[in-house]
Design an enzyme around this catalytic site. Structure first.
Site, PDB file in Angstrom:
ATOM      1  N   HIS A   1     109.820 110.796  27.461  1.00 27.38           N
ATOM      2  CA  HIS A   1     109.359 112.124  27.036  1.00 27.38           C
ATOM      3  C   HIS A   1     107.838 112.211  26.898  1.00 27.38           C
ATOM      4  O   HIS A   1     107.167 111.236  26.572  1.00 27.38           O
ATOM      5  CB  HIS A   1     110.032 112.515  25.720  1.00 27.38           C
ATOM      6  CG  HIS A   1     111.511 112.674  25.861  1.00 27.38           C
ATOM      7  ND1 HIS A   1     112.397 111.720  25.436  1.00 27.38           N
ATOM      8  CD2 HIS A   1     112.250 113.642  26.438  1.00 27.38           C
ATOM      9  CE1 HIS A   1     113.624 112.108  25.728  1.00 27.38           C
ATOM     10  NE2 HIS A   1     113.567 113.273  26.345  1.00 27.38           N
TER      11      HIS A   1
ATOM     12  N   ALA B   1     125.695 111.713  22.821  1.00 29.71           N
ATOM     13  CA  ALA B   1     125.704 111.982  24.269  1.00 29.71           C
ATOM     14  C   ALA B   1     124.634 111.136  24.934  1.00 29.71           C
ATOM     15  O   ALA B   1     123.658 110.729  24.301  1.00 29.71           O
ATOM     16  CB  ALA B   1     125.413 113.458  24.537  1.00 29.71           C
TER      17      ALA B   1
ATOM     18  N   TYR C   1     123.627 115.848  33.955  1.00 24.33           N
ATOM     19  CA  TYR C   1     123.511 115.958  32.498  1.00 24.33           C
ATOM     20  C   TYR C   1     123.802 117.399  32.048  1.00 24.33           C
ATOM     21  O   TYR C   1     124.635 117.634  31.174  1.00 24.33           O
ATOM     22  CB  TYR C   1     122.102 115.524  32.044  1.00 24.33           C
ATOM     23  CG  TYR C   1     121.796 115.908  30.627  1.00 24.33           C
ATOM     24  CD1 TYR C   1     122.502 115.347  29.573  1.00 24.33           C
ATOM     25  CD2 TYR C   1     120.807 116.858  30.341  1.00 24.33           C
ATOM     26  CE1 TYR C   1     122.232 115.722  28.261  1.00 24.33           C
ATOM     27  CE2 TYR C   1     120.532 117.230  29.036  1.00 24.33           C
ATOM     28  CZ  TYR C   1     121.246 116.663  28.005  1.00 24.33           C
ATOM     29  OH  TYR C   1     120.991 117.045  26.718  1.00 24.33           O
TER      30      TYR C   1
ATOM     31  N   ASP D   1     133.098 104.158  19.056  1.00 25.90           N
ATOM     32  CA  ASP D   1     132.895 104.880  20.303  1.00 25.90           C
ATOM     33  C   ASP D   1     133.721 106.167  20.329  1.00 25.90           C
ATOM     34  O   ASP D   1     134.839 106.208  19.804  1.00 25.90           O
ATOM     35  CB  ASP D   1     133.297 103.971  21.461  1.00 25.90           C
ATOM     36  CG  ASP D   1     132.637 104.421  22.741  1.00 25.90           C
ATOM     37  OD1 ASP D   1     131.527 103.915  23.018  1.00 25.90           O
ATOM     38  OD2 ASP D   1     133.196 105.292  23.430  1.00 25.90           O
TER      39      ASP D   1
ATOM     40  N   ARG E   1     106.986 124.137  28.815  1.00 23.05           N
ATOM     41  CA  ARG E   1     108.204 123.913  28.034  1.00 23.05           C
ATOM     42  C   ARG E   1     108.048 124.537  26.649  1.00 23.05           C
ATOM     43  O   ARG E   1     106.933 124.767  26.181  1.00 23.05           O
ATOM     44  CB  ARG E   1     108.478 122.405  27.860  1.00 23.05           C
ATOM     45  CG  ARG E   1     108.796 121.673  29.166  1.00 23.05           C
ATOM     46  CD  ARG E   1     110.175 122.035  29.695  1.00 23.05           C
ATOM     47  NE  ARG E   1     110.478 121.347  30.937  1.00 23.05           N
ATOM     48  CZ  ARG E   1     110.188 121.814  32.155  1.00 23.05           C
ATOM     49  NH1 ARG E   1     109.552 122.969  32.293  1.00 23.05           N
ATOM     50  NH2 ARG E   1     110.532 121.136  33.227  1.00 23.05           N
TER      51      ARG E   1
ATOM     52  N   ASP F   1     112.697 119.170  37.742  1.00 23.18           N
ATOM     53  CA  ASP F   1     111.918 119.855  36.698  1.00 23.18           C
ATOM     54  C   ASP F   1     111.708 121.326  37.047  1.00 23.18           C
ATOM     55  O   ASP F   1     110.952 121.640  37.974  1.00 23.18           O
ATOM     56  CB  ASP F   1     110.528 119.214  36.574  1.00 23.18           C
ATOM     57  CG  ASP F   1     110.455 118.139  35.511  1.00 23.18           C
ATOM     58  OD1 ASP F   1     111.379 118.064  34.674  1.00 23.18           O
ATOM     59  OD2 ASP F   1     109.467 117.391  35.517  1.00 23.18           O
TER      60      ASP F   1
HETATM   61  N1  UDP Z   1     106.104 114.928  31.815  1.00 19.46           N
HETATM   62  C1  UDP Z   1     104.966 114.423  32.419  1.00 19.46           C
HETATM   63  N2  UDP Z   1     104.694 113.101  32.277  1.00 19.46           N
HETATM   64  C2  UDP Z   1     105.494 112.243  31.565  1.00 19.46           C
HETATM   65  C3  UDP Z   1     106.657 112.779  30.943  1.00 19.46           C
HETATM   66  C4  UDP Z   1     106.920 114.128  31.097  1.00 19.46           C
HETATM   67  O1  UDP Z   1     104.217 115.141  33.080  1.00 19.46           O
HETATM   68  O2  UDP Z   1     105.202 111.043  31.492  1.00 19.46           O
HETATM   69  C5  UDP Z   1     106.409 116.362  31.954  1.00 19.46           C
HETATM   70  C6  UDP Z   1     107.751 116.649  32.577  1.00 19.46           C
HETATM   71  O3  UDP Z   1     107.648 116.673  33.986  1.00 19.46           O
HETATM   72  C7  UDP Z   1     108.089 118.017  31.974  1.00 19.46           C
HETATM   73  C8  UDP Z   1     107.428 117.967  30.591  1.00 19.46           C
HETATM   74  O4  UDP Z   1     106.473 116.906  30.657  1.00 19.46           O
HETATM   75  O5  UDP Z   1     107.488 119.036  32.725  1.00 19.46           O
HETATM   76  C9  UDP Z   1     108.416 117.660  29.477  1.00 19.46           C
HETATM   77  O6  UDP Z   1     109.142 116.517  29.859  1.00 19.46           O
HETATM   78  P1  UDP Z   1     110.059 115.722  28.857  1.00 19.46           P
HETATM   79  O7  UDP Z   1     110.595 114.533  29.602  1.00 19.46           O
HETATM   80  O8  UDP Z   1     109.312 115.438  27.587  1.00 19.46           O
HETATM   81  O9  UDP Z   1     111.224 116.722  28.482  1.00 19.46           O
HETATM   82  P2  UDP Z   1     112.249 117.526  29.441  1.00 19.46           P
HETATM   83  O10 UDP Z   1     111.573 118.832  29.739  1.00 19.46           O
HETATM   84  O11 UDP Z   1     112.506 116.698  30.650  1.00 19.46           O
HETATM   85  O12 UDP Z   1     113.435 117.699  28.573  1.00 19.46           O
END
Ligand code: UDP
Length: 327
Positions: A188, A74, A140, A50, A220, A283
């Protein structure tokens, strides 16, 4: 170099380890296996431990004559960080301070740190350059920004060579097929879409279709995990005493949630039913990197980060490892 990689059994860390070993570096992985997988470290040595165990870390750094550290370890769930900030500050901030103390004790003054585009919060403009204001909107992102500041002060005061690499959306699986993404729980976009294609979930939820983007869904900047690995390799070779590097790792190209799901349909040839759901808290509508500084300073450019290649590599991994690392 002799390199300690914390979190080297995790998603991005394991891909970096694979490349470091292939490039002739001597790697010791340090991971508590809370989220990482023993099977994700087929090469190099794995020490299970750890970050908060400072004496153990200091002993390990001295014993292995470590010259530099790559620090991936992390907690990284944005939503969880909102509900359990103490856990995030303890692990990501106190844990990192413990690592840095161990490095000081052992006389190691080089570090590459995994930071994130979440340190920018809701950007004023895209693509985002490194000097854009950093105003994280969740714990985070705050923990990662806090460590960027700490490292900057350590660099100045103790002459450390420091690189903070701000990832945009890490995605895909190793091009050689040996490593991939295995999160529990999975949150994700791409892995969830592929789980729908595999019939493990009935449908994917699209979080928000009323954003001010061309198709209403979030945009993204997806960057292949092997490309992140090569940026780390380039960064560690450029660490110099007293020098501080802070770089965005992205492609400069955005893709909407809708476009990602379409690409998953095309690659998998499955329908992937989707339903519209409310926006997910925290988001930002659009996060796209300006990668110009990384391109110039690291002499790096993404090689596998077009969306189709990302999804194809992830799909190969998911098909070969339907239950992740634990077959
Ligand atoms: N997203 C979505 N449905 C899901 C998971 C993610 O619409 O089941 C969207 C989320 O709101 C963001 C994008 O996909 O706009 C990428 O999300 P992810 O969690 O992959 O990565 P983050 O941007 O949070 O790091």
């Amino acid at each position: 170099m002799r390199i300690l990689v914390t979190g080297g059994a995790g998603y991005v860390g394991s891909h970096a380890v694979q490349l470091l070993v292939a490039s002739g570096h001597e790697v010791t992985v340090y991971d508590n296996l809370a989220a990482g997988h023993r099977e994700a470290v087929p090469h190099g040595e794995l020490v299970v431990g750890d970050l908060l165990d400072r004496d153990r870390l200091a002993g390990l750094l001295a014993e292995r004559q470590i010259e530099a550290v790559m620090h991936f370890a992390a907690l990284a769930y944005v939503g969880e960080s909102v509900h359990e900030p103490a856990k995030y500050y303890r692990n990501n901030v106190a844990g990192t301070l413990s690592l840095l103390e161990a490095m000081r004790t052992a006389g190691v003054g080089k570090i590459v740190f995994s930071s994130t585009c979440a340190t920018y919060g809701v950007p004023n403009r895209v693509p985002i350059p490194e000097d854009h204001p950093q105003r994280p909107i969740n714990p985070y992102g705050c923990t990662k920004l806090a460590i960027e500041w700490v490292l900057s002060d350590y660099s100045q005061a103790y002459g450390w060579g420091v690189a903070s690499l701000r990832y945009f959306n890490a995605a895909g699986a190793a091009i050689n097929g040996l490593l991939g993404e295995d999160h529990s729980p999975e949150t994700h976009l791409i892995p969830i879409a592929l789980e729908v294609a595999q019939g493990k979930r009935e449908q994917i939820e699209v979080f928000g279709n009323d954003y001010s983007t061309p198709d209403g869904t979030c945009i993204r900047d997806y960057v292949h995990v092997d490309d992140l690995a090569s940026a780390h390799l380039a960064a560690i070779q450029r660490l110099e005493p007293g020098k501080r590097i802070q770089l965005n790792l992205g492609t400069g190209q955005g893709a909407s949630v809708q476009q990602v799901i379409e690409t998953c349909r095309e690659v998998t040839r499955h329908a992937i039913p989707a339903k519209h759901s409310p926006r997910r808290a925290g988001d930002p509508p659009e996060l796209v990197a300006s990668p110009a500084s990384a391109l110039a300073q690291l002499d790096w450019s993404p090689q596998h980060s077009d969306l189709k290649t990302i999804v194809e590599s992830a799909w190969r991994w998911f098909q070969a490892h339907p239950t992740g690392y634990t077959l």
